[in-house]
Write an enzyme that holds these catalytic residues in place. Sequence first.
Site, mmCIF file in Angstrom:
data_model
loop_
_atom_site.group_PDB
_atom_site.id
_atom_site.type_symbol
_atom_site.label_atom_id
_atom_site.label_comp_id
_atom_site.label_asym_id
_atom_site.label_seq_id
_atom_site.Cartn_x
_atom_site.Cartn_y
_atom_site.Cartn_z
ATOM 1 N N HIS A 103 -5.943 13.593 -2.070
ATOM 2 C CA HIS A 103 -6.118 13.073 -0.718
ATOM 3 C C HIS A 103 -7.580 12.827 -0.361
ATOM 4 C CE1 HIS A 103 -4.498 11.218 2.698
ATOM 5 N NE2 HIS A 103 -5.446 11.787 3.399
ATOM 6 N N TYR A 112 -10.340 9.359 0.901
ATOM 7 C CA TYR A 112 -11.459 9.275 1.860
ATOM 8 C C TYR A 112 -12.781 9.016 1.141
ATOM 9 C CZ TYR A 112 -7.956 10.561 5.159
ATOM 10 O OH TYR A 112 -6.814 10.544 5.911
ATOM 11 N N HIS A 122 1.759 1.043 1.861
ATOM 12 C CA HIS A 122 0.735 1.754 2.649
ATOM 13 C C HIS A 122 -0.616 1.723 1.938
ATOM 14 C CE1 HIS A 122 -1.454 5.005 4.618
ATOM 15 N NE2 HIS A 122 -1.435 5.714 3.503
ATOM 16 N N PHE A 123 -0.599 2.036 0.634
ATOM 17 C CA PHE A 123 -1.938 2.128 0.040
ATOM 18 C C PHE A 123 -2.487 0.770 -0.374
ATOM 19 C CE2 PHE A 123 0.392 3.737 -3.869
ATOM 20 C CZ PHE A 123 -0.019 2.768 -4.783
ATOM 21 N N HIS A 124 -1.640 -0.245 -0.394
ATOM 22 C CA HIS A 124 -2.242 -1.572 -0.568
ATOM 23 C C HIS A 124 -2.901 -2.032 0.733
ATOM 24 C CE1 HIS A 124 -0.365 -1.605 -4.510
ATOM 25 N NE2 HIS A 124 -1.248 -2.533 -4.808
ATOM 26 N N ARG A 175 9.582 3.347 -5.583
ATOM 27 C CA ARG A 175 8.309 2.905 -6.135
ATOM 28 C C ARG A 175 8.333 3.202 -7.639
ATOM 29 N NH1 ARG A 175 3.698 7.447 -4.503
ATOM 30 N NH2 ARG A 175 2.418 6.064 -5.774
ATOM 31 N N ARG A 176 7.391 2.665 -8.366
ATOM 32 C CA ARG A 176 7.196 2.968 -9.780
ATOM 33 C C ARG A 176 8.457 2.829 -10.612
ATOM 34 N NH1 ARG A 176 3.492 8.448 -9.318
ATOM 35 N NH2 ARG A 176 1.567 7.312 -9.364
HETATM 36 FE FE1 HAS Z 1 -2.554 7.542 2.948
HETATM 37 C C1 HAS Z 1 -0.095 8.245 0.629
HETATM 38 C C2 HAS Z 1 -1.165 9.767 5.128
HETATM 39 C C3 HAS Z 1 -5.117 6.953 5.222
HETATM 40 C C4 HAS Z 1 -4.329 5.906 0.508
HETATM 41 N N1 HAS Z 1 -2.261 7.135 0.958
HETATM 42 C C5 HAS Z 1 -1.176 7.513 0.193
HETATM 43 C C6 HAS Z 1 -1.361 7.048 -1.149
HETATM 44 C C7 HAS Z 1 -2.594 6.426 -1.198
HETATM 45 C C8 HAS Z 1 -3.136 6.479 0.142
HETATM 46 C C9 HAS Z 1 -3.269 5.821 -2.411
HETATM 47 O O1 HAS Z 1 0.855 12.061 4.999
HETATM 48 C C10 HAS Z 1 -0.348 7.171 -2.283
HETATM 49 C C11 HAS Z 1 -0.634 8.269 -3.241
HETATM 50 C C12 HAS Z 1 0.401 8.296 -4.327
HETATM 51 O O2 HAS Z 1 0.208 7.586 -5.331
HETATM 52 O O3 HAS Z 1 1.410 8.959 -4.159
HETATM 53 N N2 HAS Z 1 -3.001 8.192 4.828
HETATM 54 C C13 HAS Z 1 -2.296 9.084 5.552
HETATM 55 C C14 HAS Z 1 -2.926 9.276 6.857
HETATM 56 C C15 HAS Z 1 -4.031 8.460 6.881
HETATM 57 C C16 HAS Z 1 -4.087 7.804 5.600
HETATM 58 C C17 HAS Z 1 -2.455 10.159 7.959
HETATM 59 N N3 HAS Z 1 -4.352 6.593 2.887
HETATM 60 C C18 HAS Z 1 -5.257 6.479 3.920
HETATM 61 C C19 HAS Z 1 -6.427 5.777 3.462
HETATM 62 C C20 HAS Z 1 -6.215 5.484 2.128
HETATM 63 C C21 HAS Z 1 -4.906 5.999 1.793
HETATM 64 C C22 HAS Z 1 -7.634 5.476 4.306
HETATM 65 C C23 HAS Z 1 -7.075 4.771 1.141
HETATM 66 C C24 HAS Z 1 -8.257 4.295 1.374
HETATM 67 N N4 HAS Z 1 -0.925 8.733 2.901
HETATM 68 C C25 HAS Z 1 -0.557 9.615 3.875
HETATM 69 C C26 HAS Z 1 0.598 10.407 3.414
HETATM 70 C C27 HAS Z 1 0.902 9.975 2.129
HETATM 71 C C28 HAS Z 1 -0.069 8.928 1.828
HETATM 72 C C29 HAS Z 1 1.312 11.453 4.126
HETATM 73 C C30 HAS Z 1 2.006 10.502 1.203
HETATM 74 C C31 HAS Z 1 3.257 9.751 1.366
HETATM 75 C C32 HAS Z 1 4.291 10.228 0.346
HETATM 76 O O4 HAS Z 1 5.292 10.786 0.781
HETATM 77 O O5 HAS Z 1 4.110 10.044 -0.854
HETATM 78 C C33 HAS Z 1 -5.019 8.354 8.035
HETATM 79 O O6 HAS Z 1 -6.319 8.645 7.568
HETATM 80 C C34 HAS Z 1 -4.993 7.030 8.716
HETATM 81 C C35 HAS Z 1 -5.838 7.025 9.985
HETATM 82 C C36 HAS Z 1 -6.220 5.634 10.371
HETATM 83 C C37 HAS Z 1 -6.147 5.116 11.602
HETATM 84 C C38 HAS Z 1 -6.547 3.668 11.836
HETATM 85 C C39 HAS Z 1 -7.850 3.495 12.616
HETATM 86 C C40 HAS Z 1 -8.230 2.047 12.663
HETATM 87 C C41 HAS Z 1 -9.477 1.547 12.466
HETATM 88 C C42 HAS Z 1 -9.682 0.050 12.482
HETATM 89 C C43 HAS Z 1 -10.252 -0.398 13.782
HETATM 90 C C44 HAS Z 1 -10.276 -1.904 13.872
HETATM 91 C C45 HAS Z 1 -11.231 -2.610 14.567
HETATM 92 C C46 HAS Z 1 -11.143 -4.097 14.619
HETATM 93 C C47 HAS Z 1 -12.315 -1.980 15.294
HETATM 94 C C48 HAS Z 1 -5.669 5.902 12.763
HETATM 95 C C49 HAS Z 1 -10.657 2.423 12.227
HETATM 96 C C50 HAS Z 1 -10.252 -4.405 15.769
HETATM 97 C C51 HAS Z 1 -10.399 -5.759 16.342
HETATM 98 C C52 HAS Z 1 -9.426 -6.335 17.052
HETATM 99 C C53 HAS Z 1 -9.695 -7.622 17.664
HETATM 100 C C54 HAS Z 1 -8.081 -5.723 17.253
#
Ligand code: HAS
Length: 550
Positions: free
Chosen positions: A223, A227, A374-376, A439-440
Site C-alpha cells: 500500500h 503512495y 481502480h488502479f488504472h 481480475r487476472r
Molecule cells: Fe488503491 C487497491 C483503497 C488510492 C493503487 N489501489 C489498489 C491496487 C492498486 C492501487 C495498484 O481499501 C491494487 C493492488 C492489487 O494488485 O491488488 N486506494 C484506496 C484508497 C485510496 C487509494 C482509500 N490506490 C490509490 C492510489 C493508487 C492506488 C493513489 C496508485 C497511485 N486501493 C484501495 C483498496 C484496495 C486498493 C482498499 C484493495 C481492493 C481489493 O479488495 O483488492 C485513497 O488514497 C484515495 C484518496 C483520493 C481522493 C481523491 C482526491 C482528489 C484529488 C484531485 C483533485 C482534482 C483537482 C482538479 C484539483 C479522495 C486530489 C479539479 C478540477 C475541476 C475543474 C473539477
Amino acid sequence: MANSVVRIDKRDGKLAMAHFYVAFAALFIGGLAGLLQTLVRSGKYTLPAGIGYYQLLTVHGVLLGLVLTTFFIIGFLFSSLSKTAGTLSSKRRLAGWIGFWTMAIGTTSTATTILLGEASVLYTFYAPLQAHPFFYIGLALVVVGSWISGFAMFTHFGQWKKQNPGQVTPLLSFMAIMTMILWLVATLGVAASVLIQFIPWSFGWIETIDVLITRTLFWYFGHPLVYFWLLPAYMAWYVIIPKIIGGKIFSDALARLSFVLFLLFSIPVGFHHQLTEPGIDPNWKYLQVVLTFMVIIPSLMTAFSLFATFELYGRSKGAKGLFGWFRMLPWGDARFLAPFIGMLFFIPGGAGGIINASFQMNQVIHNTIWVTGHFHLTVAATVILTFFGIAYWLIPHLTGRVMTKAMNRLAVIQTIVWTIGMTFMSAAMHFAGLLGAPRRSAFSTYGDSAQAMEWVPYQIAQAIGGSILFIGIILIVIIFINLAFFAPKGETEFPVGEVSEEAEKTPMLLENWKLWVGVLLVLIFIAYSIPFVDMIQNAPPGAKPFKHIL
Ligand code: HAS
C-alpha cells in the site's frame, strides 16, 4: 525567477537521465504486454509462440508497476534535490550511480526469469506460486539499489540543513526526502519476505513457506508503494504546476502537512488488501480500515489546495463567478494539461478507493476486474499523466534542449489519446467488475456460462481502450526520444513555484523528522505487532511450491 532557468549540474542531470532511459524502455515493453493482454481477454486473439497469459501479465505488472515507476521517481527526486538543495557532492553522485547499476542489474535478473517463463507469478508474487530464485534476487537488488540512492539523498539533505541552521528546508527537497523515507520503511517488509522466506524457499533450502506472512509482508509494502507513486505526482501538483500556470503555491505549511500525514498513515493500512483473507482477526482489519480513511484526508487537503491555487490565479487575472478561473488556465500547454487531466482522473479514482476500503463494499469488488479499473485510474492515469507532464520540461532541461511547438502539440494529442483510451478501458473494467468478472484471468478459463457472456462487451471495450492507449505509448516514446536526443538546443526552465505572500508562516514542527518517524513507528507497531504474533503462533502447516499456472 532567473534561477529557474539555470540548468542543474550536468553530472547530476546525467544520473537522472540514466534513470529515465530505463523508465521509458520499461514503459514501451510493459505497454506492449498490456495491449496483448486486453486482446487476449477479448477472446478474439491467441498468444503466439507459447507465450503464457500470466507470463505476459507478469511482464506488464513488473515493468510498469515496479520498474518504470521506481526508476522515474528516483530520477525525478535526484533532479529535485539537485535543483533545490544544491549540486550533489561527487561521493553522493557516485552512490547514486552505484544505486542505479544495482537496480539495473536487479531488473535484468528479474526480467530474464520472466521472459524465460520461469517466473509467471505476477507483480505481487503471492506464495505458494514459486518463481526462479533469480526473480527474487533481482527484486532484492532493485530494493537495495534504491536504498543506496536514498541514503545519498538523505545525507545531501542533511548537509543542506547543517549549512542552513534553523531555516525551513526547500519544499521540493522536503517532499523528495519524505517520499524516500516512506519508501525505505515500506520496502523493509518486502525485503524481509524475499530474504527470509522466498529466496531460501525457491532454492529449496526450506521446504515450505508461510502464505499469510508473505502476503502480509507484501501488503505492508504494497500500500505505501502506491503512495510512493503518488507523492512525486503531488510534488509536481503542489510546487511545479503553480509556477507553470503563473500562480503561487497556496500554502507551504499545508503542503508539508499533507506529506507528513501520508508518511504516518500510508503504512499501517496493508490489511485493506486482505479484508477477505482468513487468519487475521476482524478487529485488526477494522483498525486498519479506520487508518485507511485517515490517509484519504491528505488527498482531500491536496484537492483543496489545488482549487485554491487555480482560483487565486484566475481571480488575479480578472476571472469572475464560481468557475470563471477555469477559462484562465493554460490549456494549450502540455506541461499543464497532462497533470491536470491526471487530477480529474483522481476524482473517480479516489472515490473508487473509498469504496474499496469500505469493509462491506470490498466484498463486492475484491478480486474482480473493478480493482484493476481502480488502479488504472490512479496509477496509470493520475500518476502517469503527471509523470508525462514532468517529462515535458524535465527531459529538455536536463539535456539542454527545448520542446518545440510541434512537440507540444503532439504532447497535447498524446494526453487526449491517453484520456480517451483510459476512460474506455477503466470504465469497462469497473462495470465488468460489478458484474462479477474476475481480475487476472485468461478468457479461456471463463467457460461459456451466461454470466461470462455478460462480460464480453466490456472485454471488447477494454481491448479498444488498450489499443488506443498503445497509440499513446508510441506517441510518448516519440516525444521522449525527441526531447532526449533531437530537439533544438536551448534553455528550458525547471519550474519551481513560490509560496503566496498571504500564506501563513511554516511551523518548524513540520520539520521535526525524529518526531514524525517516531509516530510512524508507533503506529506500525500498534497496527501490526499483535496480528503478526498471532500469525506466527497460529501458523498452519507451510505451503509447498506451486509452479504451474495457465
Ligand atoms: Fe488503491 C487497491 C483503497 C488510492 C493503487 N489501489 C489498489 C491496487 C492498486 C492501487 C495498484 O481499501 C491494487 C493492488 C492489487 O494488485 O491488488 N486506494 C484506496 C484508497 C485510496 C487509494 C482509500 N490506490 C490509490 C492510489 C493508487 C492506488 C493513489 C496508485 C497511485 N486501493 C484501495 C483498496 C484496495 C486498493 C482498499 C484493495 C481492493 C481489493 O479488495 O483488492 C485513497 O488514497 C484515495 C484518496 C483520493 C481522493 C481523491 C482526491 C482528489 C484529488 C484531485 C483533485 C482534482 C483537482 C482538479 C484539483 C479522495 C486530489 C479539479 C478540477 C475541476 C475543474 C473539477
